[in-house]
Design a protein around this motif. Structure first.
Motif, PDB file in Angstrom:
ATOM      1  N   SER A  61       9.554  -1.398  33.344  1.00 19.67           N
ATOM      2  CA  SER A  61       9.388  -2.017  32.033  1.00 19.67           C
ATOM      3  C   SER A  61      10.398  -3.141  31.894  1.00 19.67           C
ATOM      4  N   LEU A  62       9.975  -4.183  31.236  1.00 23.26           N
ATOM      5  CA  LEU A  62      10.860  -5.320  30.992  1.00 23.26           C
ATOM      6  C   LEU A  62      10.943  -5.580  29.498  1.00 23.26           C
ATOM      7  N   VAL A  63      12.142  -5.766  29.024  1.00 24.42           N
ATOM      8  CA  VAL A  63      12.309  -6.109  27.622  1.00 24.42           C
ATOM      9  C   VAL A  63      12.238  -7.629  27.471  1.00 24.42           C
ATOM     10  N   VAL A  64      11.441  -8.060  26.527  1.00 25.90           N
ATOM     11  CA  VAL A  64      11.356  -9.491  26.244  1.00 25.90           C
ATOM     12  C   VAL A  64      11.965  -9.745  24.870  1.00 25.90           C
ATOM     13  N   LEU A  65      13.014 -10.519  24.847  1.00 25.14           N
ATOM     14  CA  LEU A  65      13.660 -10.821  23.575  1.00 25.14           C
ATOM     15  C   LEU A  65      13.122 -12.143  23.042  1.00 25.14           C
ATOM     16  N   VAL A  66      12.352 -12.060  21.977  1.00 25.32           N
ATOM     17  CA  VAL A  66      11.738 -13.238  21.381  1.00 25.32           C
ATOM     18  C   VAL A  66      12.329 -13.457  20.000  1.00 25.32           C
ATOM     19  N   ARG A  88       2.372  -7.544  38.692  1.00 28.48           N
ATOM     20  CA  ARG A  88       3.476  -6.948  39.443  1.00 28.48           C
ATOM     21  C   ARG A  88       3.704  -5.485  39.085  1.00 28.48           C
ATOM     22  N   GLY A  89       2.848  -4.945  38.243  1.00 31.27           N
ATOM     23  CA  GLY A  89       2.974  -3.542  37.896  1.00 31.27           C
ATOM     24  C   GLY A  89       4.058  -3.238  36.882  1.00 31.27           C
ATOM     25  N   TYR A  90       4.311  -4.174  36.024  1.00 32.25           N
ATOM     26  CA  TYR A  90       5.329  -3.954  35.005  1.00 32.25           C
ATOM     27  C   TYR A  90       4.729  -3.974  33.603  1.00 32.25           C
ATOM     28  N   THR A  91       5.430  -3.340  32.697  1.00 29.80           N
ATOM     29  CA  THR A  91       5.033  -3.304  31.303  1.00 29.80           C
ATOM     30  C   THR A  91       6.057  -4.086  30.489  1.00 29.80           C
ATOM     31  N   LEU A  92       5.582  -4.766  29.481  1.00 28.55           N
ATOM     32  CA  LEU A  92       6.508  -5.519  28.632  1.00 28.55           C
ATOM     33  C   LEU A  92       6.836  -4.760  27.357  1.00 28.55           C
ATOM     34  N   LEU A  93       8.094  -4.771  27.003  1.00 29.47           N
ATOM     35  CA  LEU A  93       8.512  -4.246  25.709  1.00 29.47           C
ATOM     36  C   LEU A  93       8.978  -5.435  24.895  1.00 29.47           C
ATOM     37  N   LEU A  94       8.285  -5.678  23.813  1.00 26.92           N
ATOM     38  CA  LEU A  94       8.561  -6.880  23.059  1.00 26.92           C
ATOM     39  C   LEU A  94       9.611  -6.622  21.992  1.00 26.92           C
ATOM     40  N   GLY A  95      10.657  -7.421  22.001  1.00 27.39           N
ATOM     41  CA  GLY A  95      11.689  -7.274  20.988  1.00 27.39           C
ATOM     42  C   GLY A  95      11.750  -8.515  20.115  1.00 27.39           C
ATOM     43  N   ASN A  96      11.371  -8.350  18.890  1.00 27.98           N
ATOM     44  CA  ASN A  96      11.405  -9.429  17.907  1.00 27.98           C
ATOM     45  C   ASN A  96      12.824  -9.480  17.351  1.00 27.98           C
ATOM     46  N   THR A  97      13.608 -10.419  17.825  1.00 30.37           N
ATOM     47  CA  THR A  97      15.031 -10.337  17.488  1.00 30.37           C
ATOM     48  C   THR A  97      15.412 -11.115  16.244  1.00 30.37           C
ATOM     49  N   TYR A 107      18.384  -4.203  21.771  1.00 29.75           N
ATOM     50  CA  TYR A 107      17.304  -4.149  22.757  1.00 29.75           C
ATOM     51  C   TYR A 107      17.860  -4.137  24.175  1.00 29.75           C
ATOM     52  N   ALA A 108      18.933  -4.881  24.379  1.00 26.05           N
ATOM     53  CA  ALA A 108      19.507  -4.913  25.725  1.00 26.05           C
ATOM     54  C   ALA A 108      19.976  -3.521  26.134  1.00 26.05           C
ATOM     55  N   LYS A 109      20.356  -2.716  25.149  1.00 29.32           N
ATOM     56  CA  LYS A 109      20.788  -1.342  25.453  1.00 29.32           C
ATOM     57  C   LYS A 109      19.696  -0.544  26.132  1.00 29.32           C
ATOM     58  N   MET A 110      18.458  -0.993  25.963  1.00 30.64           N
ATOM     59  CA  MET A 110      17.367  -0.262  26.607  1.00 30.64           C
ATOM     60  C   MET A 110      17.519  -0.302  28.119  1.00 30.64           C
ATOM     61  N   VAL A 111      18.187  -1.312  28.617  1.00 31.85           N
ATOM     62  CA  VAL A 111      18.442  -1.352  30.055  1.00 31.85           C
ATOM     63  C   VAL A 111      19.534  -0.345  30.406  1.00 31.85           C
ATOM     64  N   GLN A 112      20.571  -0.324  29.603  1.00 29.44           N
ATOM     65  CA  GLN A 112      21.673   0.600  29.870  1.00 29.44           C
ATOM     66  C   GLN A 112      21.253   2.047  29.720  1.00 29.44           C
ATOM     67  N   THR A 113      20.269   2.310  28.891  1.00 31.02           N
ATOM     68  CA  THR A 113      19.822   3.688  28.705  1.00 31.02           C
ATOM     69  C   THR A 113      18.585   3.983  29.548  1.00 31.02           C
ATOM     70  N   SER A 114      18.380   3.152  30.554  1.00 33.95           N
ATOM     71  CA  SER A 114      17.312   3.405  31.521  1.00 33.95           C
ATOM     72  C   SER A 114      15.919   3.397  30.920  1.00 33.95           C
ATOM     73  N   GLN A 115      15.752   2.709  29.834  1.00 36.89           N
ATOM     74  CA  GLN A 115      14.413   2.614  29.284  1.00 36.89           C
ATOM     75  C   GLN A 115      13.696   1.380  29.800  1.00 36.89           C
ATOM     76  N   ALA A 116      14.446   0.456  30.352  1.00 35.21           N
ATOM     77  CA  ALA A 116      13.854  -0.762  30.892  1.00 35.21           C
ATOM     78  C   ALA A 116      14.705  -1.192  32.071  1.00 35.21           C
ATOM     79  N   GLY A 118      14.991  -4.530  33.075  1.00 38.18           N
ATOM     80  CA  GLY A 118      15.598  -5.847  32.909  1.00 38.18           C
ATOM     81  C   GLY A 118      15.175  -6.510  31.620  1.00 38.18           C
ATOM     82  N   VAL A 119      15.725  -7.683  31.402  1.00 32.86           N
ATOM     83  CA  VAL A 119      15.519  -8.387  30.138  1.00 32.86           C
ATOM     84  C   VAL A 119      15.137  -9.837  30.398  1.00 32.86           C
TER      85      VAL A 119
END
Lengths: 335, 335
Positions: A61-66, A88-97, A107-116, A118-119
């Motif tokens: 999963s990839l976080v997208v910060l928009v 590429r087999g990835y899912t997007l997590l959209l973050g409306n910042t 939202y970036a914490k989602m990477v640190q908590t293994s939910q995604a 990259g960003v």
DNA sequence: TAATTTAATGTAATCCGTTACATTTTTACG
DNA sequence: CGTAAAAATGTAACGGATTACATTAAATTA
């Protein structure tokens, strides 16, 4: 919900065999393979992807910060991202910042908590604490569209300075000497770069830079509308107006028309981005086209390359732009 | 990445105590609590949410199926969803389906594979196989904006029929008798309902319904543009044009202007949705305002209520609409 | 102070799929 | 037919957090 163990039991095999049937079918004999597949059919088994992701430590999963999804340019970028992500087999997590650094960090914490994994950041911010680098020394991040030159992560951007200069030259070539600029948010590198390009073109043409022709905006219709009203109040009205995005330009056009000005006869207006509406306003808007979908695709591909270790150092991709001349710009009026 | 075990070791407690320190702090003595918190600080421990989700079987993620993110009305709906989702501790996974049932089904699988807890569908489709009901007999889904009356899942919608009738009455009140309608995609209930409302108002006014005044579109600028060109080719030109969304209307206005028609003097044009551009076109567009953000919020809240068992049967929420009269509609021309 | 309740902490099972390693079966070939 | 090699399958550990249940420590009461 059936688990792999249910399937194994029904097919009279071990869980390992079931797993192999799905992961590496050629490592399983044809007879057992069909038996397992039948059992999967019977039980309606669907692998629990949460378990897979947990086990593998990769979420795909990839976080997208928009800053905002209510922006048509970003909407196109996101569409492009989804195409590439799916490939590429990835899912997007959209973050409306909403441009809020706190929300970005959240939202970036989602990477640190293994939910995604990259960003992708559409602003020139780094939402990570200092220690988030991968083994290659890269952050699990790419920066798209709005980019600061000093960043050390992969970037996809436009030569905004050159693009703004191109548009400004277009206006100068039409005889304009007094060109107002409606900027984007103050802190944005986009704004800085486009301003620099505007100044470059003026300098080339020996037109003195006049700070009074600079107006602030925030890339919205409303901001363009209000800025244009302010422009009408200054002493010597400019003959052209360059807006740092199309929304601003369309808002400005509206205000100028309400004030009774004809476009482009009385004042030329130019935008940036080439959103769909640019071709459907009155007059159709002269603007700079950006390959928005490709921005998104490239950003995703770069990030996945970083995550998979395919990239050791951060590339800086520069996308092409194109001047689209429509009807909103014309020869400078002669008084 | 530090795990709960690292923390436990450093704080000289068991993993259970660490977990309790975070989940139910009052079940831990004050001294150990500070010791654990210090250890968490030292290690930089962040719980692996993938593990949590796997263990709990709940992802706290919702899939949102959007036909296209490049639609400003949907963009507003999504913004509203994100507000509500954040409040209730959920994350949105955005699925750009392009209206493709296969892609919808693909995203819906995320629920079956435990990657998401539920689905918000912005089209009147059910992407689930028959057996996906919760213990309450409900699907983990809500249907927003475009809704078919027969669905048995919670819905948030507008009385599109009444809204379209309201707009049509507005045009009739202005003296229009020949009102063309540019529809949305054929299969969409939205299209059907708005058409029905249009017909209701005609009937009330004893204006015969003329099928030749119906034109097909797909809610895009381009479609509106092209439909308007077709309208100009029919024998008796209508005096008003009702478009089933704003994009269509703005595209149509462009075509009509290019053909030399004045709006609203020669022909009135009305839209639907009240997107931001509606107020910034020339002339500003008469339209129907929908509480888009609240659609999104309500949809999320309903879905979370379903998922948490707070709702036993599916509510049908009807949102209010408002007729926004701007400058694109005016009295019917008298020949 | 002993007995009993309550609070605090620990132990270990659990969620489910993957995979290294072990074991069994089949195939190949002398 | 026997043995070595290859193929097929099985066993069990693992990942990280939660939590039921067990155990120990502290507080309360007689």
């Amino acid at each position: 919900m059936a688990t792999i163990r249910d399937v194994a039991e029904l097919a009279h095999v071990s869980v390992a065999t079931v797993s192999r049937t799905l992961q590496q079918p050629d490592r399983v004999s044809p007879k057992t393979r069909v038996r397992v597949l039948e059992a999967i059919d019977h039980t309606g088994y669907k692998p629990n992807l949460m378990a897979v992701k947990f086990r593998s430590g990769k979420t795909h999963s990839l976080v997208v910060l928009v800053p905002t999804v209510a922006n048509l340019f970003f909407a196109r970028v996101i569409s492009g991202m989804q195409v590439a992500a799916a490939q590429r087999g990835y899912t997007l997590l959209l973050g409306n910042t909403l441009g809020n650094p706190d929300i970005e960090a959240e939202y970036a914490k989602m990477v640190q908590t293994s939910q995604a994994d990259g960003v992708i950041q559409l602003r020139a911010h780094n939402p990570f604490p200092a220690d988030m680098r991968t083994t290659d020394g890269l952050l699990p991040m790419v920066n798209a569209c709005e980019v600061r030159a000093t960043t050390d992560c992969p970037t996809v951007t436009l030569d905004n300075r050159a693009a703004a200069a191109t548009m400004t030259r277009h206006l100068i070539a039409l005889g304009h000497r007094s060109i107002a600029l409606i900027k984007g948010p103050h802190a944005s590198p986009l704004t800085q770069d486009r301003l620099a390009g505007y100044q470059d073109a003026l300098r080339e043409a020996n037109i003195p830079f006049d700070e009074n022709l600079l107006f602030n905006g925030d890339f919205t219709l409303q901001a363009g509308y209000e800025a244009a009203q302010r422009i009408l109040t200054i002493g010597q009205r400019p003959t052209a107006l360059f807006c740092e995005n199309d929304e601003t330009a369309i808002g400005a056009v509206q205000a100028l028309k309400e004030a009774g000005l004809r476009i482009p006869e009385d004042i030329s207006v130019a935008g940036f981005d080439d959103i769909a509406f640019a071709g459907f306003c009155d007059p159709p808007l002269t603007t700079i086209a950006q390959p928005a979908e490709e921005f998104g695709q490239t950003a995703v591909n770069l990030l996945v390359d970083v995550l998979t270790g395919n990239i050791k150092k951060a590339p800086k991709v520069i996308m092409p732009f194109e001047l689209i001349v429509r009807k909103s710009t014309g020869p400078a009026p002669t008084y």
